[in-house]
Structures are given as structure tokens and as C-alpha cells.
Design a protein around this motif. Structure first.
Motif, mmCIF file in Angstrom:
data_model
loop_
_atom_site.group_PDB
_atom_site.id
_atom_site.type_symbol
_atom_site.label_atom_id
_atom_site.label_comp_id
_atom_site.label_asym_id
_atom_site.label_seq_id
_atom_site.Cartn_x
_atom_site.Cartn_y
_atom_site.Cartn_z
ATOM 1 N N ALA A 1 16.881 -6.400 -7.454
ATOM 2 C CA ALA A 1 17.043 -6.988 -6.203
ATOM 3 C C ALA A 1 17.614 -6.778 -4.684
ATOM 4 O O ALA A 1 18.368 -5.546 -5.482
ATOM 5 C CB ALA A 1 17.690 -8.794 -6.494
ATOM 6 N N PHE A 2 17.411 -7.170 -3.743
ATOM 7 C CA PHE A 2 18.440 -6.501 -2.694
ATOM 8 C C PHE A 2 18.313 -7.653 -1.816
ATOM 9 O O PHE A 2 18.053 -8.976 -2.261
ATOM 10 C CB PHE A 2 17.352 -4.797 -2.000
ATOM 11 N N ASN B 1 28.708 7.808 -1.404
ATOM 12 C CA ASN B 1 29.482 7.475 -2.653
ATOM 13 C C ASN B 1 30.511 6.513 -2.343
ATOM 14 O O ASN B 1 30.719 5.477 -2.517
ATOM 15 C CB ASN B 1 29.743 8.308 -3.435
ATOM 16 N N GLU B 2 31.339 6.522 -1.182
ATOM 17 C CA GLU B 2 32.575 5.661 -0.422
ATOM 18 C C GLU B 2 32.303 4.335 -0.626
ATOM 19 O O GLU B 2 32.301 3.911 -0.097
ATOM 20 C CB GLU B 2 32.872 6.841 0.253
ATOM 21 N N MET B 3 30.445 4.994 0.467
ATOM 22 C CA MET B 3 29.937 3.551 0.684
ATOM 23 C C MET B 3 29.450 2.471 -0.076
ATOM 24 O O MET B 3 30.284 1.587 0.388
ATOM 25 C CB MET B 3 28.664 3.827 1.554
ATOM 26 N N LEU C 1 23.372 -0.180 -6.775
ATOM 27 C CA LEU C 1 22.576 0.618 -7.619
ATOM 28 C C LEU C 1 22.162 1.698 -5.802
ATOM 29 O O LEU C 1 22.334 3.215 -6.326
ATOM 30 C CB LEU C 1 21.151 0.266 -8.174
ATOM 31 N N HIS C 2 21.689 1.173 -5.042
ATOM 32 C CA HIS C 2 21.808 2.253 -4.034
ATOM 33 C C HIS C 2 21.311 1.327 -2.360
ATOM 34 O O HIS C 2 21.524 0.192 -2.214
ATOM 35 C CB HIS C 2 19.331 2.049 -4.035
ATOM 36 N N VAL C 3 22.036 2.224 -1.746
ATOM 37 C CA VAL C 3 21.769 1.406 0.089
ATOM 38 C C VAL C 3 20.758 2.516 1.460
ATOM 39 O O VAL C 3 20.828 3.811 0.561
ATOM 40 C CB VAL C 3 23.448 1.726 0.076
ATOM 41 N N VAL D 1 20.667 -3.642 0.665
ATOM 42 C CA VAL D 1 21.193 -2.607 -0.609
ATOM 43 C C VAL D 1 20.468 -3.759 -1.826
ATOM 44 O O VAL D 1 20.348 -4.384 -2.424
ATOM 45 C CB VAL D 1 22.818 -3.989 -0.905
ATOM 46 N N TYR D 2 20.122 -2.360 -2.612
ATOM 47 C CA TYR D 2 19.535 -2.549 -4.089
ATOM 48 C C TYR D 2 20.830 -2.974 -4.890
ATOM 49 O O TYR D 2 21.904 -2.367 -5.231
ATOM 50 C CB TYR D 2 18.721 -1.267 -4.485
#
Length: 222
Positions: A145-146, A163-165, A178-180, A196-197
Motif C-alpha cells: 500500500a502507499f 536510506n536515512e529518509m 519499502l520504497h519512497v 511512501v510504499y
């Protein structure tokens, strides 16, 4: 034609059996597969009633055409299938997943309605195969989801600090990010629009529908 004839046609019992098969398979798909993840009662209602309506509409239309010795029953049935398959609810945008399930429900209704020369074994096998393929896809494909987030730390949106974000979002949102994806950036207000996933469970799979920013908020970043 006697409109007051109270007798049943020879194909009526078989039609009832096919209808029962359709309802059971449709209920299994909608309740066990679709509703388990989405929890959308509105589409649950629509899918079930759509299945009933399309089945009887197609069946009696073809039955009447065959009674009139017309050879166009299959063509009209396929045309009806195409009309319903491109039908959209104009009051609200329908997500891709719901559109896919709607197409499947329509296909099942038409298949069960026009299967006059198909044995019950073949019909059961066809319905079982469709259900099985949907079940495999739902179980094997991981749901992601996102939600859209207005992010105030634009110093972390650069690729070298990705990665810090993600770690900051995971801590602040309390979800497994998972992913941005970084969208529009407002340097005046020090804000950025992020997509944002995250890993979704069955209980929060509808977050995408309920936690997105309003259209008024999105306009600030367009």
C-alpha cells in the motif's frame, strides 16, 4: 405465445443449477478473496448484485432469441459482455483492483448464462479454475500500500540520504517503509511531497483510500 402459461421450460432446472454455481463461486471470490483484503462493503454489494443481474439478463435474452430462431444470440451475448466490461462508475474513480474483479464477475456471469451446450462438470471445472487462479495471485503477490506524506525534512530527500529518509519515515509513521518516491518540493515552506510504499496487512489495506491528502492540499504542490 401464452403469457399466462405457468409451466416451466425443460432448461429451467439446469438454469437454476447454473445460477447456484455462479452465486457460490461469486460469493467465494468476493468474500474470501476480495473482501478479505479490501474490506470495501460498497463493492461487495455491487459485485454480488451485478452478478445476479447480468446472469438473468443474458440468459433470458439468449433464451428469447433462440425461441425466435435467431442466430445472433451468441453475438449479442458477447456484445453485452463488452458493454458491461467497459462500464465505469462515474461518481467515483474505481481502483484497478476493483475494475479487475468487476471484469471477472461479469465474465463469470456471462459464461454461466450462455453455457447451454456445456456439461455441468465442464462448467464446474471452469469456475474452479478461475477461482484457483485468483486465489494463487492473491496469495503469491505481496500487497504494497502507499500513502502521500508532506515531509518537512527536505535535507533528506537527496539520493545519497535515501536510506536515512526511509529510517526517519519508519520511525515517525510506525510502518515498514519499502520504497519512497519524491514528488514536488516547496523550498519556501521547506516541504516535499512523498509517496511512501509500505507493507500492508489485511486490516490496513484500505489506508490508501482513507489517508491520502485532499485535493486542496495537493494543489499546493502542483
Amino acid at each position: 405465445m401464452d403469457i399466462f402459461n405457468l409451466t416451466f421450460s425443460d432448461s429451467f432446472p439446469l438454469m437454476i443449477v447454473r445460477f447456484i454455481i455462479l452465486i457460490l463461486v461469486t460469493w467465494a471470490i468476493v468474500h474470501k478473496l476480495y473482501y478479505r483484503k479490501s474490506h470495501r462493503r460498497d463493492f461487495y454489494f455491487s459485485f454480488m448484485l451485478m452478478s445476479v443481474a447480468i446472469f438473468f439478463l443474458v440468459y433470458f435474452m439468449i433464451f428469447e432469441l433462440e425461441d425466435l430462431k435467431t442466430k445472433t444470440s451468441i453475438g449479442i451475448g458477447i456484445g453485452l459482455f463488452g458493454i458491461f466490461s467497459i462500464m465505469r462508475y462515474r461518481t467515483d474513480a474505481m481502483p484497478v483492483r476493483e475494475m479487475t474483479y468487476m471484469f471477472i464477475i461479469i465474465a463469470l456471469s456471462v459464461i454461466n448464462a450462455i453455457a447451454n451446450n456445456v456439461s455441468l462438470v465442464e462448467l464446474l471445472l471452469t469456475n474452479t479454475l478461475i477461482f484457483s487462479i485468483i486465489w494463487i495471485c492473491e496469495c503469491r503477490l505481496k500487497q504494497a500500500a502507499f500513502k502521500l506524506v508532506q515531509y518537512d525534512r527536505i535535507d533528506l530527500i537527496t539520493p545519497d540520504k535515501h536510506n536515512e529518509m526511509k529510517a526517519d519515515l519508519t520511525e515517525r509513521l510506525g510502518i515498514d517503509v519499502l520504497h519512497v518516491e519524491v514528488g514536488s518540493v516547496d523550498f519556501i515552506r521547506d516541504m516535499a511531497m512523498l509517496k511512501v510504499y509500505y507493507s500492508a496487512t489485511a486490516s490496513d489495506s484500505d489506508l490508501q483510500q482513507r489517508l491520502q491528502l485532499s485535493k486542496e492540499d495537493k494543489k499546493q504542490f502542483t
